[in-house]
Write a protein that holds these residues in place. Structure first.
Motif, mmCIF file in Angstrom:
data_model
loop_
_atom_site.group_PDB
_atom_site.id
_atom_site.type_symbol
_atom_site.label_atom_id
_atom_site.label_comp_id
_atom_site.label_asym_id
_atom_site.label_seq_id
_atom_site.Cartn_x
_atom_site.Cartn_y
_atom_site.Cartn_z
ATOM 1 N N GLY A 111 0.828 3.604 17.876
ATOM 2 C CA GLY A 111 0.138 4.754 18.450
ATOM 3 C C GLY A 111 -1.345 4.701 18.159
ATOM 4 N N GLU A 112 -1.875 5.814 17.678
ATOM 5 C CA GLU A 112 -3.288 5.870 17.305
ATOM 6 C C GLU A 112 -3.463 5.904 15.786
ATOM 7 O OE1 GLU A 112 -6.072 5.591 19.385
ATOM 8 O OE2 GLU A 112 -4.408 4.897 20.642
ATOM 9 N N GLY A 113 -2.442 5.389 15.085
ATOM 10 C CA GLY A 113 -2.527 5.311 13.633
ATOM 11 C C GLY A 113 -3.608 4.347 13.198
ATOM 12 N N LYS A 114 -4.364 4.734 12.183
ATOM 13 C CA LYS A 114 -5.442 3.873 11.688
ATOM 14 C C LYS A 114 -4.888 2.876 10.672
ATOM 15 C CE LYS A 114 -9.643 6.446 12.609
ATOM 16 N NZ LYS A 114 -10.167 5.334 13.432
ATOM 17 N N ILE A 115 -5.318 1.629 10.797
ATOM 18 C CA ILE A 115 -4.825 0.534 9.972
ATOM 19 C C ILE A 115 -5.986 -0.033 9.165
ATOM 20 C CG2 ILE A 115 -3.795 -1.769 10.038
ATOM 21 C CD1 ILE A 115 -2.674 -0.748 12.881
ATOM 22 N N SER A 116 -5.858 0.018 7.840
ATOM 23 C CA SER A 116 -6.919 -0.484 6.952
ATOM 24 C C SER A 116 -6.507 -1.855 6.424
ATOM 25 C CB SER A 116 -7.136 0.484 5.789
ATOM 26 O OG SER A 116 -7.409 1.787 6.248
ATOM 27 N N LEU A 176 0.831 -1.212 0.000
ATOM 28 C CA LEU A 176 0.000 0.000 0.000
ATOM 29 C C LEU A 176 0.866 1.264 0.000
ATOM 30 C CD1 LEU A 176 -3.008 0.985 0.268
ATOM 31 C CD2 LEU A 176 -2.559 1.171 2.726
ATOM 32 N N HIS A 177 0.545 2.191 -0.894
ATOM 33 C CA HIS A 177 1.250 3.476 -1.005
ATOM 34 C C HIS A 177 2.747 3.298 -1.240
ATOM 35 C CE1 HIS A 177 -2.500 4.953 0.557
ATOM 36 N NE2 HIS A 177 -2.254 4.653 1.810
ATOM 37 N N ALA A 178 3.144 2.230 -1.926
ATOM 38 C CA ALA A 178 4.568 1.892 -2.050
ATOM 39 C C ALA A 178 5.427 3.073 -2.503
ATOM 40 C CB ALA A 178 4.748 0.720 -3.018
ATOM 41 N N ALA A 179 4.946 3.824 -3.467
ATOM 42 C CA ALA A 179 5.765 4.889 -4.056
ATOM 43 C C ALA A 179 6.105 5.998 -3.068
ATOM 44 C CB ALA A 179 5.064 5.478 -5.274
ATOM 45 N N THR A 180 5.260 6.177 -2.059
ATOM 46 C CA THR A 180 5.484 7.265 -1.090
ATOM 47 C C THR A 180 5.692 6.744 0.328
ATOM 48 O OG1 THR A 180 3.076 7.508 -0.806
ATOM 49 C CG2 THR A 180 4.151 8.922 -2.437
ATOM 50 N N SER A 181 5.584 5.436 0.518
ATOM 51 C CA SER A 181 5.661 4.875 1.861
ATOM 52 C C SER A 181 7.052 5.019 2.465
ATOM 53 C CB SER A 181 5.290 3.389 1.827
ATOM 54 O OG SER A 181 5.400 2.814 3.119
ATOM 55 N N GLU A 182 7.087 5.280 3.778
ATOM 56 C CA GLU A 182 8.350 5.346 4.509
ATOM 57 C C GLU A 182 8.677 4.011 5.180
ATOM 58 O OE1 GLU A 182 8.189 8.563 7.286
ATOM 59 O OE2 GLU A 182 7.883 10.088 5.743
ATOM 60 N N MET A 183 7.851 2.997 4.971
ATOM 61 C CA MET A 183 8.102 1.704 5.577
ATOM 62 C C MET A 183 9.376 1.082 5.023
ATOM 63 S SD MET A 183 4.239 0.096 5.774
ATOM 64 C CE MET A 183 4.810 -1.485 6.388
ATOM 65 N N ALA A 184 10.101 0.361 5.869
ATOM 66 C CA ALA A 184 11.340 -0.289 5.443
ATOM 67 C C ALA A 184 11.085 -1.320 4.354
ATOM 68 C CB ALA A 184 12.019 -0.947 6.643
ATOM 69 N N LEU A 185 9.863 -1.845 4.290
ATOM 70 C CA LEU A 185 9.508 -2.836 3.280
ATOM 71 C C LEU A 185 9.307 -2.221 1.892
ATOM 72 C CD1 LEU A 185 6.887 -4.943 5.282
ATOM 73 C CD2 LEU A 185 9.197 -5.659 4.643
ATOM 74 N N ALA A 219 5.502 1.524 13.539
ATOM 75 C CA ALA A 219 5.850 2.945 13.720
ATOM 76 C C ALA A 219 5.410 3.771 12.523
ATOM 77 C CB ALA A 219 7.356 3.087 13.949
ATOM 78 N N LYS A 220 5.523 3.209 11.336
ATOM 79 C CA LYS A 220 5.087 3.936 10.142
ATOM 80 C C LYS A 220 3.562 3.938 10.034
ATOM 81 C CE LYS A 220 9.296 4.854 8.874
ATOM 82 N NZ LYS A 220 10.085 4.016 9.809
ATOM 83 N N ALA A 221 2.920 2.893 10.559
ATOM 84 C CA ALA A 221 1.454 2.884 10.593
ATOM 85 C C ALA A 221 0.940 4.025 11.459
ATOM 86 C CB ALA A 221 0.950 1.544 11.121
ATOM 87 N N ALA A 222 1.701 4.372 12.478
ATOM 88 C CA ALA A 222 1.321 5.506 13.333
ATOM 89 C C ALA A 222 1.237 6.798 12.533
ATOM 90 C CB ALA A 222 2.336 5.664 14.472
ATOM 91 N N LYS A 223 1.943 6.826 11.408
ATOM 92 C CA LYS A 223 1.963 8.021 10.551
ATOM 93 C C LYS A 223 1.040 7.873 9.333
ATOM 94 C CE LYS A 223 6.817 8.955 11.742
ATOM 95 N NZ LYS A 223 8.190 9.147 11.206
ATOM 96 N N GLY A 224 0.266 6.791 9.307
ATOM 97 C CA GLY A 224 -0.713 6.633 8.234
ATOM 98 C C GLY A 224 -0.300 5.733 7.088
#
Length: 281
Positions: A160-165, A103-112, A247-252
């Motif tokens: 945190g309180e990041g929403k996970i879809s 999800l959002h690969a092109a802009t994601s900050e996730m290490a994956l 941690a990145k999910a916390a940021k959306g």
């Protein structure tokens, strides 16, 4: 049309084949797996295929029109593995590759994300028609921790309180099968996520509701969550990936409300409550 499925004996691959068998004849399907003997129960043709071994890939892909490239499980090696597969697919005459990305690969900050971005680029440069399925998190990624959380008396994480879809593997498998057996998906990128977004606090609350026990959510720093995962036996590298993802999910990073997944499969995605119930039984 002959459809090949890589990683066909994995959790997602088995579900994809089951969904495809409801839409096309089994003889149209080819399971591409490291050990064909383990694929007998799938009820389709199985061919030896290893992401890391380019020798033999071209022969294994001959006669296949559409290829579902399920991303490899070896984080850190996936760029070269996927590039091997794409090169072999082009040489063997595969006409279409459907790839499971993030999800959002092109802009994601996730290490994956970088390995998925590199694979997407390789697909776009290959000249082969492609479709990219950018899957959000599997609900099972969190649900697998439910028994341990009930035993420990808490859910832990660093989201945190990041929403996970998230959505279930079955939801994503159904989407892949739908794309592979219908027209109009050429060179498209789909951002796929569950209809229902939740925080880990809400996840813990659902476990509490169904279990009848008070299971709070304890939010930890990324470093502390990594250490906690290592402490329960996870390899450090894998623990770091999970904690980074939280941690990145916390940021959306794992949130989307576009409903594209449910549109592709023709019905709502599996509710969180349903998955929680299945893991509490």
């Amino acid at each position: 049309m002959k459809i090949g499925i890589t990683g066909a004996t994995g959790h997602l691959g088995q579900l994809v084949i089951a969904k495809l068998k409801t839409k096309t004849a089994p003889e149209n399907l080819v399971a591409l797996v490291r050990n064909p003997e383990k694929a007998i129960q799938l009820g389709v043709e199985a061919r030896a295929f290893d992401y890391s071994k380019s020798d033999g890939q071209v022969d294994a892909l001959k006669g296949i029109d559409a290829l579902l490239l399920i991303s490899g499980s070896e984080v850190g090696q996936r760029i070269s593995q996927h590039q091997n597969v794409i090169k072999a697919a082009k040489e063997s005459g595969v006409k279409w590759i459907v790839y499971t990305s993030l999800l959002h690969a092109a802009t994601s900050e996730m290490a994956l994300a970088p390995e998925h971005v590199a694979t997407e680029k390789a697909l776009e440069e290959s000249g082969i028609t492609y479709t990219i399925l950018r899957n959000s998190w599997y609900t099972e990624n969190y649900a697998a921790s439910i028994p341990g959380s009930v035993q420990a008396g808490a859910v832990i994480g660093s989201a945190g309180e990041g929403k996970i879809s998230s959505a279930t593997r079955e939801d994503y498998a159904e989407a892949a099968a739908a794309v592979l057996t219908t027209d109009g998906h050429e060179n498209k990128i789909y951002e796929l996520a569950g209809d229902e977004a939740y925080t880990l606090s809400e996840f813990a609350a659902e476990i509490s509701r169904q279990s009848g026990k008070d299971i709070p959510y304890h939010n930890l720093s990324e470093a502390d969550f990594t250490a906690a995962l290592v402490n329960i036996g996870l390899p450090e590298g894998f623990a770091q990936v999970l904690a980074d993802s939280d941690a990145k999910a916390a940021k959306g990073a794992l949130f989307s409300d576009n409903k594209t997944l449910s549109q592709l499969i023709g019905h709502p995605t599996t509710p969180l409550a349903t998955v929680v119930k299945s893991f509490l039984v």
